[in-house]
Design an enzyme around this catalytic site. Structure first.
Site, PDB file in Angstrom:
ATOM      1  N   CYS A  28      39.067  -4.195  29.648  1.00  0.00           N
ATOM      2  CA  CYS A  28      38.479  -2.865  29.455  1.00  0.00           C
ATOM      3  C   CYS A  28      37.330  -2.864  28.452  1.00  0.00           C
ATOM      4  CB  CYS A  28      39.552  -1.875  29.006  1.00  0.00           C
ATOM      5  SG  CYS A  28      40.943  -1.816  30.134  1.00  0.00           S
TER       6      CYS A  28
ATOM      7  N   HIS B 250      36.679   4.329  25.182  1.00  0.00           N
ATOM      8  CA  HIS B 250      37.374   3.913  26.407  1.00  0.00           C
ATOM      9  C   HIS B 250      38.378   4.995  26.801  1.00  0.00           C
ATOM     10  CE1 HIS B 250      39.428   1.714  29.393  1.00  0.00           C
ATOM     11  NE2 HIS B 250      40.425   1.301  28.661  1.00  0.00           N
TER      12      HIS B 250
ATOM     13  N   ASN C 188      42.070   5.656  33.708  1.00  0.00           N
ATOM     14  CA  ASN C 188      41.512   4.485  33.036  1.00  0.00           C
ATOM     15  C   ASN C 188      40.861   3.574  34.082  1.00  0.00           C
ATOM     16  OD1 ASN C 188      41.126   2.002  31.824  1.00  0.00           O
ATOM     17  ND2 ASN C 188      43.132   1.930  30.829  1.00  0.00           N
TER      18      ASN C 188
HETATM   19  O1  UT7 Z   1      43.174  -0.167  28.779  1.00  0.00           O
HETATM   20  C1  UT7 Z   1      44.413  -0.318  28.173  1.00  0.00           C
HETATM   21  C2  UT7 Z   1      45.471   0.046  29.160  1.00  0.00           C
HETATM   22  N1  UT7 Z   1      46.681   0.638  28.729  1.00  0.00           N
HETATM   23  C3  UT7 Z   1      46.839   1.677  27.890  1.00  0.00           C
HETATM   24  O2  UT7 Z   1      45.948   2.197  27.273  1.00  0.00           O
HETATM   25  C4  UT7 Z   1      48.248   2.195  27.731  1.00  0.00           C
HETATM   26  C5  UT7 Z   1      48.602   2.589  26.330  1.00  0.00           C
HETATM   27  N2  UT7 Z   1      49.918   3.227  26.305  1.00  0.00           N
HETATM   28  C6  UT7 Z   1      50.095   4.483  26.746  1.00  0.00           C
HETATM   29  O3  UT7 Z   1      49.164   5.153  27.154  1.00  0.00           O
HETATM   30  C7  UT7 Z   1      51.506   5.086  26.675  1.00  0.00           C
HETATM   31  O4  UT7 Z   1      52.356   4.173  25.998  1.00  0.00           O
HETATM   32  C8  UT7 Z   1      52.078   5.378  28.084  1.00  0.00           C
HETATM   33  C9  UT7 Z   1      51.353   6.583  28.685  1.00  0.00           C
HETATM   34  C10 UT7 Z   1      51.941   4.193  28.992  1.00  0.00           C
HETATM   35  C11 UT7 Z   1      53.558   5.735  27.974  1.00  0.00           C
HETATM   36  O5  UT7 Z   1      53.742   6.833  27.100  1.00  0.00           O
HETATM   37  P1  UT7 Z   1      54.935   6.802  26.028  1.00  0.00           P
HETATM   38  O6  UT7 Z   1      54.938   8.102  25.360  1.00  0.00           O
HETATM   39  O7  UT7 Z   1      54.726   5.573  25.179  1.00  0.00           O
HETATM   40  O8  UT7 Z   1      56.221   6.700  26.957  1.00  0.00           O
HETATM   41  P2  UT7 Z   1      57.333   5.569  27.014  1.00  0.00           P
HETATM   42  O9  UT7 Z   1      56.773   4.275  27.463  1.00  0.00           O
HETATM   43  O10 UT7 Z   1      58.060   5.586  25.716  1.00  0.00           O
HETATM   44  O11 UT7 Z   1      58.285   6.110  28.144  1.00  0.00           O
HETATM   45  C12 UT7 Z   1      59.052   7.266  27.940  1.00  0.00           C
HETATM   46  C13 UT7 Z   1      59.909   7.512  29.169  1.00  0.00           C
HETATM   47  C14 UT7 Z   1      60.655   6.278  29.698  1.00  0.00           C
HETATM   48  O12 UT7 Z   1      61.918   6.721  30.119  1.00  0.00           O
HETATM   49  P3  UT7 Z   1      63.215   6.435  29.202  1.00  0.00           P
HETATM   50  O13 UT7 Z   1      63.322   4.956  29.093  1.00  0.00           O
HETATM   51  O14 UT7 Z   1      62.933   7.113  27.891  1.00  0.00           O
HETATM   52  O15 UT7 Z   1      64.322   7.092  29.988  1.00  0.00           O
HETATM   53  C15 UT7 Z   1      59.876   5.863  30.919  1.00  0.00           C
HETATM   54  O16 UT7 Z   1      60.662   5.234  31.906  1.00  0.00           O
HETATM   55  O17 UT7 Z   1      59.077   7.932  30.256  1.00  0.00           O
HETATM   56  C16 UT7 Z   1      59.378   7.186  31.436  1.00  0.00           C
HETATM   57  N3  UT7 Z   1      58.162   7.070  32.243  1.00  0.00           N
HETATM   58  C17 UT7 Z   1      57.811   7.981  33.158  1.00  0.00           C
HETATM   59  N4  UT7 Z   1      58.416   9.115  33.581  1.00  0.00           N
HETATM   60  C18 UT7 Z   1      57.775   9.835  34.522  1.00  0.00           C
HETATM   61  C19 UT7 Z   1      57.216   6.103  32.180  1.00  0.00           C
HETATM   62  N5  UT7 Z   1      56.249   6.378  33.060  1.00  0.00           N
HETATM   63  C20 UT7 Z   1      56.588   7.533  33.679  1.00  0.00           C
HETATM   64  C21 UT7 Z   1      55.980   8.326  34.676  1.00  0.00           C
HETATM   65  N6  UT7 Z   1      56.588   9.448  35.050  1.00  0.00           N
HETATM   66  N7  UT7 Z   1      54.792   7.980  35.225  1.00  0.00           N
END
Ligand code: UT7
Length: 315
Positions: free
Chosen positions: A108, A242, A272
């Site tokens: 990225c 970004h 993204n």
């Molecule tokens: O260019 C670089 C590329 N990547 C990034 O920039 C990503 C950087 N990270 C992020 O943007 C965030 O960490 C995410 C958006 C990916 C995730 O947000 P979060 O607040 O850190 O959520 P989490 O990973 O802690 O997940 C919370 C819950 C999980 O469920 P449990 O284990 O708490 O029951 C996930 O399974 O949300 C669940 N989950 C979803 N639920 C509905 C994860 N993705 C989804 C989804 N829809 N799409």
């Protein structure tokens, strides 16, 4: 060097959060508050090289120069249908240029790394006009059964023409190898001699680790550049970051203590789009007339590697 023209192109297919929830256990109520994304453009019948060529032609047109005036083409790309030849060679043919060309894979952060490569060529006196094209189709890297990852990305191409001038005030690049946090692997063609175990995996991501890295790296790169140039955050007119997640952008905004209107975004419409994200945003701001001559821009991006980069530019 200075940026004298920009262009971008997006796939026509728009996939909203509600459309994703038709086949994935997800919802707009989860995606939007956590990411700021409402929809993304996704490749369907287009080819990435055609988006890249179109973005390049628009940037040349905006710069008011011809393809034959180019001395170098740099293409930032992580993956496309061709292993070889390089995407930059395909773009060269598509726009009718004859100059040398080079692909880089800096995830990225590719636009900032490409600016740095171009800057070195300018400083060595080898070039007068360079075309940078960032073209990405991350929708083809993710599993569309993995709600953790596929909801975050969109495809597209962004381009910029850079020419001789005094626009670029400083560039800061960083890399800190951490290959288990954000990666995709694929098997190569088999041979009679391969004895090791191999397998393919779609794009894998430890979201919270990437989030923390992103905020730290991007804030640090911008602060380093401002300090080095003897500037304050207040002197920057536009922060073009970004477009990965609005919460990452807001954290960087809070670190810098700057108002929201200095941070134009398109993450809500595009998700993204990897290295294409910064030049697409730059092009949208340029075409909206948001960027005035003499404005100071801070660009910053981060991604798999981990790598990151920032640039301070006078428009
Ligand atoms: O260019 C670089 C590329 N990547 C990034 O920039 C990503 C950087 N990270 C992020 O943007 C965030 O960490 C995410 C958006 C990916 C995730 O947000 P979060 O607040 O850190 O959520 P989490 O990973 O802690 O997940 C919370 C819950 C999980 O469920 P449990 O284990 O708490 O029951 C996930 O399974 O949300 C669940 N989950 C979803 N639920 C509905 C994860 N993705 C989804 C989804 N829809 N799409």
């Amino acid at each position: 060097m200075k940026i004298i023209g920009t262009g971008s192109e997006l796939p026509k297919k728009i996939v909203t959060n509600d459309m994703l929830s038709e086949f994935l256990d997800t919802s707009d109520a989860w995606i939007y508050p956590r990411t700021g994304i409402r929809q993304r453009h996704v490749i369907s019948d287009e080819k990435l090289e055609d988006l890249a060529i179109s973005a390049a032609k628009k940037a040349l047109d905006n710069a008011g120069i011809q393809a034959e005036d180019l001395d170098y083409i740099i293409c930032s790309n992580v993956v496309n249908e061709y292993i070889t030849p390089s995407l930059s060679c395909i773009i060269q043919g598509g726009i009718g240029a004859t100059c040398p060309c080079l692909d880089i894979n800096c995830a990225c952060a590719g636009f900032i790394y490409a600016l740095d490569v171009a800057d070195s060529h300018f400083k060595s006196g080898k070039v007068k006009n360079v075309l940078i094209v960032c073209a990405e189709e991350p929708s083809r890297m993710t599993s569309w059964k993995d709600r953790n990852v596929c909801v975050l990305f969109g495809d597209g191409a962004g381009a910029a023409v850079v020419s001789e001038g005094e626009g670029v005030k400083g560039i800061k690049l960083s890399a800190a190898s951490s290959t288990d946090k954000l990666y995709q692997i694929r098997t190569l063609e088999p041979t009679p001699y391969i004895t090791k175990e191999e397998h393919s995996e779609s794009l894998q991501m430890k979201g919270q680790d990437v989030f923390k890295f992103a905020v730290k790296a991007s804030s640090g790169d911008i602060k380093y550049l401002l300090d080095t140039l003897g500037m304050s955050a207040d002197e920057v007119d536009h922060y073009l970051l970004h477009q990965a997640n609005i919460r990452i952008i807001n954290s960087i905004k809070d670190f810098l203590g700057q108002p929201e209107d200095k941070f134009p975004t398109n993450v809500e419409n595009h998700g993204n789009s990897s290295s294409a994200s910064c030049p697409i945003l730059l092009d949208e701001c340029n075409r909206k007339g948001l960027l005035k001559k003499g404005d100071i821009l801070a660009l910053s991006a981060f991604g798999a590697g981990f790598i990151s980069g920032a640039a301070i530019i006078e428009w």
